[in-house]
Scaffold this motif. Structure first.
Motif, mmCIF file in Angstrom:
data_model
loop_
_atom_site.group_PDB
_atom_site.id
_atom_site.type_symbol
_atom_site.label_atom_id
_atom_site.label_comp_id
_atom_site.label_asym_id
_atom_site.label_seq_id
_atom_site.Cartn_x
_atom_site.Cartn_y
_atom_site.Cartn_z
ATOM 1 N N PRO A 165 0.840 -1.212 0.000
ATOM 2 C CA PRO A 165 0.000 0.000 0.000
ATOM 3 C C PRO A 165 0.870 1.256 0.000
ATOM 4 C CG PRO A 165 -0.768 -1.592 1.630
ATOM 5 C CD PRO A 165 0.575 -2.071 1.167
ATOM 6 N N LEU A 166 0.429 2.272 -0.741
ATOM 7 C CA LEU A 166 1.209 3.494 -0.911
ATOM 8 C C LEU A 166 0.575 4.707 -0.236
ATOM 9 C CD1 LEU A 166 2.081 3.092 -4.692
ATOM 10 C CD2 LEU A 166 3.458 2.382 -2.726
ATOM 11 N N PHE A 167 -0.663 5.017 -0.606
ATOM 12 C CA PHE A 167 -1.336 6.191 -0.059
ATOM 13 C C PHE A 167 -2.837 6.048 -0.259
ATOM 14 C CE2 PHE A 167 0.063 7.225 -4.418
ATOM 15 C CZ PHE A 167 -1.134 7.551 -5.023
ATOM 16 N N ASP A 168 -3.581 6.837 0.489
ATOM 17 C CA ASP A 168 -5.036 6.908 0.332
ATOM 18 C C ASP A 168 -5.387 8.111 -0.537
ATOM 19 O OD1 ASP A 168 -5.523 4.706 1.862
ATOM 20 O OD2 ASP A 168 -6.070 5.805 3.671
ATOM 21 N N GLU A 169 -6.346 7.910 -1.423
ATOM 22 C CA GLU A 169 -6.825 8.992 -2.288
ATOM 23 C C GLU A 169 -8.298 9.254 -1.977
ATOM 24 O OE1 GLU A 169 -6.906 10.296 -7.003
ATOM 25 O OE2 GLU A 169 -6.790 8.182 -6.476
ATOM 26 N N PRO A 170 -8.632 10.423 -1.433
ATOM 27 C CA PRO A 170 -10.036 10.710 -1.127
ATOM 28 C C PRO A 170 -10.867 10.856 -2.405
ATOM 29 C CG PRO A 170 -8.536 12.218 -0.001
ATOM 30 C CD PRO A 170 -7.736 11.496 -1.027
ATOM 31 N N PHE A 171 -12.155 10.609 -2.271
ATOM 32 C CA PHE A 171 -13.106 10.919 -3.329
ATOM 33 C C PHE A 171 -13.714 12.288 -3.058
ATOM 34 C CE2 PHE A 171 -13.765 6.123 -3.660
ATOM 35 C CZ PHE A 171 -12.943 6.022 -4.768
ATOM 36 N N LEU A 172 -13.921 13.045 -4.125
ATOM 37 C CA LEU A 172 -14.596 14.324 -4.051
ATOM 38 C C LEU A 172 -15.935 14.224 -4.764
ATOM 39 C CD1 LEU A 172 -11.609 16.690 -4.951
ATOM 40 C CD2 LEU A 172 -12.222 15.724 -2.729
ATOM 41 N N LEU A 173 -16.860 15.084 -4.384
ATOM 42 C CA LEU A 173 -18.157 15.153 -5.042
ATOM 43 C C LEU A 173 -18.112 16.222 -6.123
ATOM 44 C CD1 LEU A 173 -21.221 14.612 -5.334
ATOM 45 C CD2 LEU A 173 -21.572 16.340 -3.548
ATOM 46 N N ALA A 174 -18.386 15.844 -7.356
ATOM 47 C CA ALA A 174 -18.504 16.791 -8.463
ATOM 48 C C ALA A 174 -19.972 16.909 -8.834
ATOM 49 C CB ALA A 174 -17.690 16.309 -9.662
ATOM 50 N N CYS A 175 -20.492 18.129 -8.834
ATOM 51 C CA CYS A 175 -21.908 18.339 -9.127
ATOM 52 C C CYS A 175 -22.085 19.651 -9.880
ATOM 53 C CB CYS A 175 -22.743 18.350 -7.846
ATOM 54 S SG CYS A 175 -22.349 19.690 -6.715
ATOM 55 N N PRO A 176 -23.210 19.829 -10.572
ATOM 56 C CA PRO A 176 -23.478 21.108 -11.232
ATOM 57 C C PRO A 176 -23.497 22.247 -10.205
ATOM 58 C CG PRO A 176 -24.973 19.405 -12.024
ATOM 59 C CD PRO A 176 -24.254 18.821 -10.846
ATOM 60 N N ALA A 177 -23.043 23.429 -10.611
ATOM 61 C CA ALA A 177 -22.915 24.547 -9.686
ATOM 62 C C ALA A 177 -24.243 24.938 -9.058
ATOM 63 C CB ALA A 177 -22.290 25.743 -10.402
ATOM 64 N N GLU A 178 -25.359 24.697 -9.773
ATOM 65 C CA GLU A 178 -26.662 25.092 -9.258
ATOM 66 C C GLU A 178 -27.334 23.980 -8.452
ATOM 67 O OE1 GLU A 178 -27.303 23.147 -13.262
ATOM 68 O OE2 GLU A 178 -25.862 24.547 -12.351
ATOM 69 N N HIS A 179 -26.674 22.824 -8.316
ATOM 70 C CA HIS A 179 -27.280 21.693 -7.623
ATOM 71 C C HIS A 179 -27.328 21.948 -6.122
ATOM 72 C CE1 HIS A 179 -28.004 17.539 -6.355
ATOM 73 N NE2 HIS A 179 -28.373 17.288 -7.597
ATOM 74 N N ALA A 180 -28.303 21.334 -5.452
ATOM 75 C CA ALA A 180 -28.436 21.495 -4.007
ATOM 76 C C ALA A 180 -27.193 21.013 -3.270
ATOM 77 C CB ALA A 180 -29.675 20.732 -3.518
ATOM 78 N N PHE A 181 -26.502 20.009 -3.812
ATOM 79 C CA PHE A 181 -25.311 19.495 -3.156
ATOM 80 C C PHE A 181 -24.146 20.486 -3.190
ATOM 81 C CE2 PHE A 181 -26.657 14.846 -4.094
ATOM 82 C CZ PHE A 181 -27.423 14.830 -2.942
ATOM 83 N N ALA A 182 -24.246 21.536 -4.034
ATOM 84 C CA ALA A 182 -23.161 22.510 -4.133
ATOM 85 C C ALA A 182 -23.136 23.458 -2.942
ATOM 86 C CB ALA A 182 -23.290 23.313 -5.427
ATOM 87 N N GLY A 183 -24.231 23.525 -2.170
ATOM 88 C CA GLY A 183 -24.296 24.429 -1.031
ATOM 89 C C GLY A 183 -24.018 23.724 0.277
ATOM 90 N N GLU A 184 -24.255 24.454 1.361
ATOM 91 C CA GLU A 184 -24.068 23.893 2.702
ATOM 92 C C GLU A 184 -25.335 23.162 3.136
ATOM 93 O OE1 GLU A 184 -21.332 23.795 4.220
ATOM 94 O OE2 GLU A 184 -20.167 25.182 2.991
#
Length: 321
Positions: A165-184
């Motif tokens: 094992p070398l390193f852990d790579e996190p996953f990020l969320l990519a979403c449209p800028a106007e999507h509800a997931f883009a906010g808090e």
């Protein structure tokens, strides 16, 4: 026929024909004329008393006997190469010559450009041949000797392999800028299961990891053939997806269409490892190669066992698409 009648070069010819499916291309690969290659393959067939290939004007196919012979020929050639490597190791040369390094498709294009300069400086006597593919393809090539080492995502079946094992790579969320997931607030991975979840095609380990992270069923979401297509689909407003951190370039999206944001400290991630055949006599040098990757892990990744990612400490990031 006895062992003295077998030629490693003839085995190379047979493997080349099997790989290329064409005598002409196999001859080019082996740097011989096609008549020479064809004659030697025919002689080997006669010596073995087996027909290895179905020949026609349009294509060349392996017979069932041919499949078995080619499988064994790959093993013989791999052991012959190991003999040469053992001699080099015994002379204290370490890693030198040519080393074929493969990486999964969702890692290689993003990691290699970041580390190649350092690799060449750290291993000046090594000529790297780079390739990429899906995990199953890479592991087949590794076990058959067509690849020397591989950067893969865990877990994998480890029979016959050394895996570091070398390193852990996190996953990020990519979403449209106007999507509800883009906010808090930042969404939880379990919030993502649904028809708007975009995934890679079946057979890609990242697809399975995304499904596991989101708790989604195998039939969830819509599919794409590559990470770049996924990013374009997000920019088009088709849905959202999980991206490995290295695949999300820094800097604002000039179109303003896409937002990429991290999850919390316990968010989903994958572990990247270096694998090679346990029988490879260059184990010492390959462990040095693994140490290089651990030491030079990109900023978007995590040291193994650490809860927070370097370089991903902002609440929201933008990516270019």
């Amino acid at each position: 026929m006895n062992v003295a009648g077998l030629s490693l070069r003839d085995l190379e010819y047979v493997v080349a024909v099997a790989d290329e499916g064409h005598f002409g291309r196999a001859a080019e690969r082996c740097a011989v004329s096609q008549p020479t290659l064809s004659v030697q393959v025919r002689k080997l067939e006669e010596a073995l008393g087996l027909v290895l290939f179905e020949r026609s004007n349009r294509r060349v196919l392996l017979t069932p006997n041919g499949q078995a012979v080619v499988r064994q020929a790959r093993a013989v050639l791999a052991e012959a190469r190991a003999l040469l490597l053992l001699a080099r190791e015994g002379c204290g040369h370490g890693l030198r010559g040519r080393l074929v390094l493969a990486a999964i498709q969702t890692l290689g294009p993003y990691l290699f450009p970041r580390v190649l300069r350092g690799l060449r400086q750290a291993f000046p006597h090594l000529a790297f041949g780079l390739s990429e593919g899906r995990t199953a393809e890479i592991l087949d090539a590794l076990r058959e000797g067509r690849t020397d080492a591989a950067l893969i995502s865990l877990p994998i079946p480890e029979a016959g392999l050394t895996v570091v094992p070398l390193f852990d790579e996190p996953f990020l969320l990519a979403c449209p800028a106007e999507h509800a997931f883009a906010g808090e607030p930042a969404p939880l991975p379990g919030d993502l299961a649904g028809p708007d979840l975009l995934l890679l095609d079946e057979g890609n380990c990242l697809r399975d990891q995304a499904l596991a992270a989101c708790g989604a069923g195998p039939a969830s979401g819509r599919h794409a053939t590559s990470l770049e297509t996924l990013r374009s689909m997000v920019a088009a407003g088709a849905g959202y997806t999980l991206l490995p951190a290295l695949a999300a370039p820094p800097g604002p999206d000039p179109t303003g269409l896409t937002i990429c944001r991290p999850f919390g400290p316990e968010g989903p991630r994958r572990t990247i490892a270096l694998a090679w055949r346990a029988s490879d006599p260059r184990t010492g040098g390959l462990r040095e190669l693994a140490a290089f990757f651990r030491q030079h892990a990109p900023d978007a990744t995590l040291p193994l066992g650490q809860p927070e990612a370097k370089g991903i400490d902002r609440d929201s990031l933008a990516i270019s698409v």
